[in-house]
Design an enzyme around this catalytic site. Structure first.
Site, PDB file in Angstrom:
ATOM      1  N   SER A  52       0.819  -1.215   0.000  1.00  0.00           N
ATOM      2  CA  SER A  52       0.000   0.000   0.000  1.00  0.00           C
ATOM      3  C   SER A  52       0.856   1.270   0.000  1.00  0.00           C
ATOM      4  O   SER A  52       2.014   1.265   0.422  1.00  0.00           O
ATOM      5  CB  SER A  52      -0.900   0.034   1.235  1.00  0.00           C
ATOM      6  OG  SER A  52      -1.636  -1.160   1.342  1.00  0.00           O
TER       7      SER A  52
HETATM    8  N1  SAH Z   1      -0.648  -4.987   4.045  1.00  0.00           N
HETATM    9  C1  SAH Z   1       0.051  -5.290   2.813  1.00  0.00           C
HETATM   10  C2  SAH Z   1      -0.792  -4.942   1.604  1.00  0.00           C
HETATM   11  C3  SAH Z   1      -0.998  -6.162   0.795  1.00  0.00           C
HETATM   12  S1  SAH Z   1      -2.222  -6.079  -0.473  1.00  0.00           S
HETATM   13  C4  SAH Z   1       1.431  -4.668   2.776  1.00  0.00           C
HETATM   14  O1  SAH Z   1       1.760  -3.871   3.666  1.00  0.00           O
HETATM   15  O2  SAH Z   1       2.208  -4.994   1.880  1.00  0.00           O
HETATM   16  C5  SAH Z   1      -3.493  -7.108   0.238  1.00  0.00           C
HETATM   17  C6  SAH Z   1      -3.135  -8.542   0.498  1.00  0.00           C
HETATM   18  O3  SAH Z   1      -4.342  -9.186   0.949  1.00  0.00           O
HETATM   19  C7  SAH Z   1      -2.667  -9.345  -0.706  1.00  0.00           C
HETATM   20  O4  SAH Z   1      -1.397  -9.869  -0.433  1.00  0.00           O
HETATM   21  C8  SAH Z   1      -3.725 -10.446  -0.856  1.00  0.00           C
HETATM   22  O5  SAH Z   1      -3.188 -11.675  -1.277  1.00  0.00           O
HETATM   23  C9  SAH Z   1      -4.274 -10.528   0.553  1.00  0.00           C
HETATM   24  N2  SAH Z   1      -5.626 -11.108   0.684  1.00  0.00           N
HETATM   25  C10 SAH Z   1      -6.692 -10.957  -0.133  1.00  0.00           C
HETATM   26  N3  SAH Z   1      -7.760 -11.639   0.334  1.00  0.00           N
HETATM   27  C11 SAH Z   1      -7.347 -12.254   1.496  1.00  0.00           C
HETATM   28  C12 SAH Z   1      -7.978 -13.116   2.447  1.00  0.00           C
HETATM   29  N4  SAH Z   1      -9.246 -13.509   2.314  1.00  0.00           N
HETATM   30  N5  SAH Z   1      -7.260 -13.519   3.515  1.00  0.00           N
HETATM   31  C13 SAH Z   1      -5.960 -13.159   3.674  1.00  0.00           C
HETATM   32  N6  SAH Z   1      -5.296 -12.358   2.800  1.00  0.00           N
HETATM   33  C14 SAH Z   1      -5.983 -11.911   1.730  1.00  0.00           C
END
Ligand code: SAH
Length: 201
Positions: A52
């Site tokens: 993000s």
């Molecule tokens: N917080 C992260 C942002 C990652 S983007 C950072 O600081 O880098 C969001 C993430 O959510 C992705 O990696 C995606 O694979 C994950 N995601 C999506 N649906 C999900 C679910 N149901 N349970 C766990 N993770 C999930």
């Protein structure tokens, strides 16, 4: 990054500003993107996912009032960056990632950096993490159609959930959910764009 992107946009919580100064964001992006690590936006981290935007990480962290939190659950570990920012402020962070490869990469990265107060799990975050509940706050970093009911159940009285709500193909709304006296209150915060919350098989 902190002065021009985060303080300038109104983030004032010193614990958040300190955490954002401390966590080395360039170690959370792919090697080919290191020169863009402190840029004012999200970046691809592989598997169609993103780390993000720094301001959004700071904003979502400030809004849960992290200094009052002991235990925080994050759904969507991704690179592990937001988990690391939270871990600089709260006692323990539990974070769930659905994509196995990203889970493994984040685990190795956070261990190398010496974060001992972050526990990761590979799975569908829809169900939360019951063994460690209740949580003071829950941070969801993927856009869902609605707040998963298990997350509301696993939230402490007085706790907060911050979650992007809306369709993956449109602008979503960042929503703050609060649980007070067994009632749920929600407030729209701002328009955002997140990758979709997906469901496990
Ligand atoms: N917080 C992260 C942002 C990652 S983007 C950072 O600081 O880098 C969001 C993430 O959510 C992705 O990696 C995606 O694979 C994950 N995601 C999506 N649906 C999900 C679910 N149901 N349970 C766990 N993770 C999930």
């Amino acid at each position: 990054m902190v002065n021009s992107q985060i303080k300038a946009r109104g983030i004032t919580d010193e614990s958040v500003l300190d955490a954002m100064r401390k966590v080395p964001r360039h170690l959370f992006v792919p090697k080919s993107r290191i020169s863009e690590a402190y840029y004012d936006g999200p970046l691809p981290i592989g598997y169609g996912q993103t780390i993000s935007q720094p301001y959004i990480v700071a904003y979502m962290t400030e809004v849960i009032n992290p200094k009052k939190c002991r235990k925080v659950l994050e759904i969507g570990t991704g690179s592990g960056y937001h988990a690391a920012v939270l871990a600089e402020i709260v006692d323990s962070v539990y974070s769930i990632e659905i994509i196995t490869e990203l889970y493994k990469e984040a685990k190795e990265r956070l261990e190398k950096l010496g974060y001992k107060n972050i526990k990761l799990k590979n799975g569908d975050g829809y169900y939360g993490w019951k063994e460690h509940a209740p949580f003071d706050a829950i941070v969801v970093t993927a856009a869902a159609e609605f707040v998963p009911p298990p997350l509301i159940e696993q939230l402490k009285e007085g706790g907060k959930i911050v979650i992007p709500i809306g369709s993956p193909f449109f602008t979503q709304t960042l929503v703050l959910v609060e649980k007070r006296e067994e009632k749920i209150y929600s407030k729209n915060l701002m328009p955002v764009r997140f990758v979709p919350f997906v469901r496990g098989k």
